[in-house]
Design a protein around this motif. Structure first.
Motif, PDB file in Angstrom:
ATOM      1  N   SER A   6       0.869  -1.173  -0.060  1.00 48.29           N
ATOM      2  CA  SER A   6       0.136   0.057   0.038  1.00 48.29           C
ATOM      3  C   SER A   6       0.758   1.136   0.062  1.00 48.29           C
ATOM      4  CB  SER A   6      -0.639  -0.043   1.202  1.00 48.29           C
ATOM      5  OG  SER A   6      -0.167   0.047   2.532  1.00 48.29           O
ATOM      6  N   ILE A   7       0.168   2.285  -0.420  1.00 51.61           N
ATOM      7  CA  ILE A   7       1.008   3.671  -0.525  1.00 51.61           C
ATOM      8  C   ILE A   7       0.962   4.199   0.987  1.00 51.61           C
ATOM      9  CG2 ILE A   7       1.007   6.031  -1.297  1.00 51.61           C
ATOM     10  CD1 ILE A   7      -0.787   5.262  -3.734  1.00 51.61           C
ATOM     11  N   PRO A   8       2.341   4.395   1.536  1.00 53.98           N
ATOM     12  CA  PRO A   8       2.242   5.157   3.133  1.00 53.98           C
ATOM     13  C   PRO A   8       1.291   6.206   3.234  1.00 53.98           C
ATOM     14  CG  PRO A   8       4.417   4.555   2.181  1.00 53.98           C
ATOM     15  CD  PRO A   8       3.566   4.312   0.923  1.00 53.98           C
ATOM     16  N   SER A   9       0.619   6.374   4.290  1.00 54.86           N
ATOM     17  CA  SER A   9      -0.380   7.182   4.702  1.00 54.86           C
ATOM     18  C   SER A   9       0.010   8.326   5.479  1.00 54.86           C
ATOM     19  CB  SER A   9      -1.519   6.587   5.607  1.00 54.86           C
ATOM     20  OG  SER A   9      -1.093   6.049   6.808  1.00 54.86           O
ATOM     21  N   TYR A  10       1.388   8.498   5.614  1.00 61.92           N
ATOM     22  CA  TYR A  10       2.142   9.508   6.278  1.00 61.92           C
ATOM     23  C   TYR A  10       2.094  10.536   5.420  1.00 61.92           C
ATOM     24  CZ  TYR A  10       3.883   5.626   8.926  1.00 61.92           C
ATOM     25  OH  TYR A  10       4.328   4.606   9.600  1.00 61.92           O
ATOM     26  N   ARG A  11       2.025  11.948   6.093  1.00 61.47           N
ATOM     27  CA  ARG A  11       2.141  13.103   5.144  1.00 61.47           C
ATOM     28  C   ARG A  11       3.337  13.468   4.953  1.00 61.47           C
ATOM     29  NH1 ARG A  11       2.743  18.528   6.616  1.00 61.47           N
ATOM     30  NH2 ARG A  11       1.359  20.115   5.394  1.00 61.47           N
ATOM     31  N   LEU A  12       3.474  13.731   3.762  1.00 62.06           N
ATOM     32  CA  LEU A  12       4.808  14.024   2.922  1.00 62.06           C
ATOM     33  C   LEU A  12       5.181  15.388   3.294  1.00 62.06           C
ATOM     34  CD1 LEU A  12       4.769  11.991  -0.256  1.00 62.06           C
ATOM     35  CD2 LEU A  12       5.997  11.578   1.643  1.00 62.06           C
ATOM     36  N   SER A  13       6.272  15.990   2.711  1.00 63.52           N
ATOM     37  CA  SER A  13       6.645  17.280   2.935  1.00 63.52           C
ATOM     38  C   SER A  13       5.684  18.330   2.496  1.00 63.52           C
ATOM     39  CB  SER A  13       8.230  17.637   2.529  1.00 63.52           C
ATOM     40  OG  SER A  13       8.348  18.938   2.054  1.00 63.52           O
ATOM     41  N   PRO A  14       5.498  19.190   2.968  1.00 62.78           N
ATOM     42  CA  PRO A  14       4.442  20.232   2.459  1.00 62.78           C
ATOM     43  C   PRO A  14       5.101  21.058   1.211  1.00 62.78           C
ATOM     44  CG  PRO A  14       5.357  21.301   4.463  1.00 62.78           C
ATOM     45  CD  PRO A  14       5.975  19.734   4.317  1.00 62.78           C
ATOM     46  N   ASN A  15       6.463  21.020   0.846  1.00 61.11           N
ATOM     47  CA  ASN A  15       6.915  21.372  -0.249  1.00 61.11           C
ATOM     48  C   ASN A  15       6.861  20.393  -1.420  1.00 61.11           C
ATOM     49  OD1 ASN A  15       8.191  23.604   1.280  1.00 61.11           O
ATOM     50  ND2 ASN A  15       9.704  22.220   2.109  1.00 61.11           N
ATOM     51  N   MET A  16       6.284  19.401  -1.441  1.00 66.88           N
ATOM     52  CA  MET A  16       6.140  18.314  -2.531  1.00 66.88           C
ATOM     53  C   MET A  16       5.535  19.041  -3.894  1.00 66.88           C
ATOM     54  SD  MET A  16       7.497  15.647  -1.811  1.00 66.88           S
ATOM     55  CE  MET A  16       7.232  14.846  -3.334  1.00 66.88           C
ATOM     56  N   THR A  17       6.039  18.935  -4.749  1.00 62.74           N
ATOM     57  CA  THR A  17       5.518  19.395  -6.055  1.00 62.74           C
ATOM     58  C   THR A  17       5.215  18.372  -6.988  1.00 62.74           C
ATOM     59  OG1 THR A  17       7.728  19.638  -7.197  1.00 62.74           O
ATOM     60  CG2 THR A  17       6.805  21.500  -6.118  1.00 62.74           C
ATOM     61  N   THR A  18       5.806  17.118  -7.095  1.00 62.00           N
ATOM     62  CA  THR A  18       5.557  16.001  -7.812  1.00 62.00           C
ATOM     63  C   THR A  18       5.639  14.708  -7.286  1.00 62.00           C
ATOM     64  OG1 THR A  18       6.658  17.102  -9.817  1.00 62.00           O
ATOM     65  CG2 THR A  18       6.674  14.936 -10.022  1.00 62.00           C
TER      66      THR A  18
END
Length: 544
Positions: A233-245
């Motif tokens: 599964s895709i991890p449910s953790y919140r990634l960096s708010p800087n994510m663009t792609t």
């Protein structure tokens, strides 16, 4: 007299020391000579490496620190050998360039393995060996590159495993290993601890296993793990708010789409297509607060998603691709009026698009019929051109025998194309502009900028530009393709002589070049004009 003699002797000693100080460290000179001897240089880019001192004689691609070191010598800081058509292997003597900060070897035909000795370059800031034919594993010694920020090994044939010890590199910003063959390898979980990482791109690397937790990397902007065999599964953790792609497409990922993707205000692209995802599509993905100038592309095609939880009303600046999603109207709660409005809007958009295309065609035809200007205005447009040098108009005149008709190869929308022979006997194709050309000055300069930033083994390389004094850029100089176009081979030259293997090579070469232009180039590049006359054969029958 004795005092005068001492002074003279002292002055002579100083002059001798100064003379010695203004030369490159002998061990580095020997290392460069070893590098040259291990390479094949058909275009003679390294011909001045046979004469003088590397730093004082400005050897091509060699950049030094002008300050004399503590040992009394000058030292190399950068070695830039990009897009020189070099082949051969990398000499282990590269490890003797102990002061090296930047090593750029991209866009050549280098083969063999990466030398272990490169791991001795403890001051190295950037190591770029992408778009070559390197093979074998990534050396374990590379974990000693404690100052490295950029590691670019993409588009090679590297194998083995991804060193988990890279997580101990404190300054690492970019990992770009796309298009290699780390078959059976998992992405080390320790990569989630590389605190300064900005970009990790492992596209098409035959990777398996699950996606690590990258949520602790608060500087991360770009994540591409597409075209692998990742599962789970895709991890449910919140990634960096800087994510663009975020590109996780073309894997074997299962489970639901995490709602944590909705809390990324800088996100511009989320690609999850061609997986095994199930469950609902959370409408919160496109109902996020971000700038009206921003653009978000969501691609969820070809999964096993069941319905949309929420209303299907993405903002105008969100592109949502949902083909192959099973839509259940009751569960979605979409009224007939909304469906009718969607259909009406689609029809109206088609009419507007058709009208716009017709207007553009009419305008182009009118513009083409105008008489050409009698003079060329001096350009005020400037472009930044990396990795491209400039020849003079006189040199191009000599190369083509004053643009003799016997050297003409063809004609395009911008002007005629000639075969030229440079002073070092390099054969090139020269595209010369003409007054009244369909392509304007600004478009031509834009083409130069774009072409100078495109580097791939399946793309014809831009060698030089030519600018006539007092005017604008006049010509583009490309590498020469002596075996003609794909159309020639399909229709004229070799009927029935293309084996299945060659046809397969044509398909693979075309696909790799188009994939690069669409997804991996620094700027997106249109491929709408690609057709057999625009494909060329190299001397070794490699398609470009």
């Amino acid at each position: 007299m004795r005092v005068c003699g001492c002074v003279i002797a002292l002055l002579c000693s100083c002059f001798v020391l100064l003379a010695v100080a203004q030369v490159t460290n002998p061990s580095e000179v020997n290392a460069l000579r070893a590098v040259k001897s291990s390479l094949s240089d058909p275009r003679k880019h390294l011909k001045n490496w046979n004469n003088g001192d590397p730093c004082k004689s400005h050897w091509n691609g060699v950049f030094c620190n002008n300050t004399v070191g503590a040992d009394g010598y000058l030292h190399l800081e950068e070695l830039r050998l990009l897009n020189m058509n070099l082949s051969g292997s990398l000499a282990p003597e590269l490890g003797q360039l102990s002061h090296l900060l930047i090593l750029l070897l991209s866009g050549n035909k280098l083969s063999g393995s990466l030398p272990d000795e490169l791991g001795y370059l403890s001051k190295l800031d950037r190591l770029q060996v992408d778009q070559n034919y390197m093979s074998g594993p990534i050396p374990k010694s590379f974990v000693n590159l404690v100052n490295v920020k950029h590691l670019l090994f993409d588009s090679n044939n590297l194998s083995g495993y991804l060193p988990p010890e890279f997580s101990n590199l404190p300054n690492l910003r970019i990992i770009q290993f796309d298009n290699n063959n780390f078959r059976g390898t998992e992405i080390p979980a320790s990569y989630g601890n590389i605190s300064k990482l900005v970009k990790i791109s492992l596209r098409n690397c035959s990777l398996q296993g699950e996606i690590p937790d990258f949520s602790r990397i608060r500087s991360l902007h770009y994540l591409d793990l597409s075209w692998n065999q990742l599962s789970g599964s895709i991890p449910s953790y919140r990634l960096s708010p800087n994510m663009t792609t975020i590109d996780l497409s073309d894997n074997q990922l299962s489970g639901s789409i995490p709602e944590s993707f909705s809390d990324l205000p800088s996100l511009q692209k989320l690609s999850l297509e061609n997986n095994l995802l199930t469950g609902s599509v959370p409408a919160i993905l496109w109902n996020i607060s971000f700038s009206t100038r921003a653009r978000l592309k969501l691609d969820l095609r070809n999964n096993s998603l069941s319905n949309i939880s929420g209303e299907l009303n993405p903002p105008a600046n969100v592109t949502l691709r949902l083909s192959a999603v099973i839509v259940e109207p009751r569960r979605m709660g979409i009224r007939k009026e909304i469906l009718a409005a969607i259909i009406t809007g689609a029809v109206a958009s088609s009419v507007i698009l058709s009208t716009t295309v017709m207007l553009l065609i009419t305008r182009c035809l009118r513009h083409r019929d105008r008489p050409p200007s009698r003079r060329l205005s001096s350009s005020k447009i400037t472009v930044k051109i990396d990795g491209v040098k400039a020849f003079t108009f006189k040199e191009m005149t000599l190369a083509t025998r004053n643009f003799d008709s016997s050297t003409q190869l063809g004609r395009g929308g911008y002007g005629k194309v000639y075969r030229g022979i440079l002073s070092d006997d390099t054969v090139v194709a020269i595209k010369r502009a003409e007054q009244g050309s369909l392509q304007g000055e600004k478009e031509f300069l834009t083409e130069i900028e774009l072409l100078s930033r495109l580097h791939h083994r399946n793309l014809v390389s831009l060698v030089d530009i030519v600018m006539k004094k007092g005017s604008r850029y006049e010509m583009l100089v490309y590498e020469f393709m002596p075996n003609g176009t794909l159309r020639d081979w399909l229709c004229v030259k070799a009927k029935g002589s293309l084996s299945f293997g060659m046809r397969l090579q044509i398909a693979l070469g075309s696909a790799k070049g188009i994939l690069y232009l669409h997804n991996e180039a620094i700027l997106p590049y249109s491929t709408e004009t690609l057709k057999p006359p625009t494909y060329f054969w190299t001397p070794t029958l490699w398609l470009k």
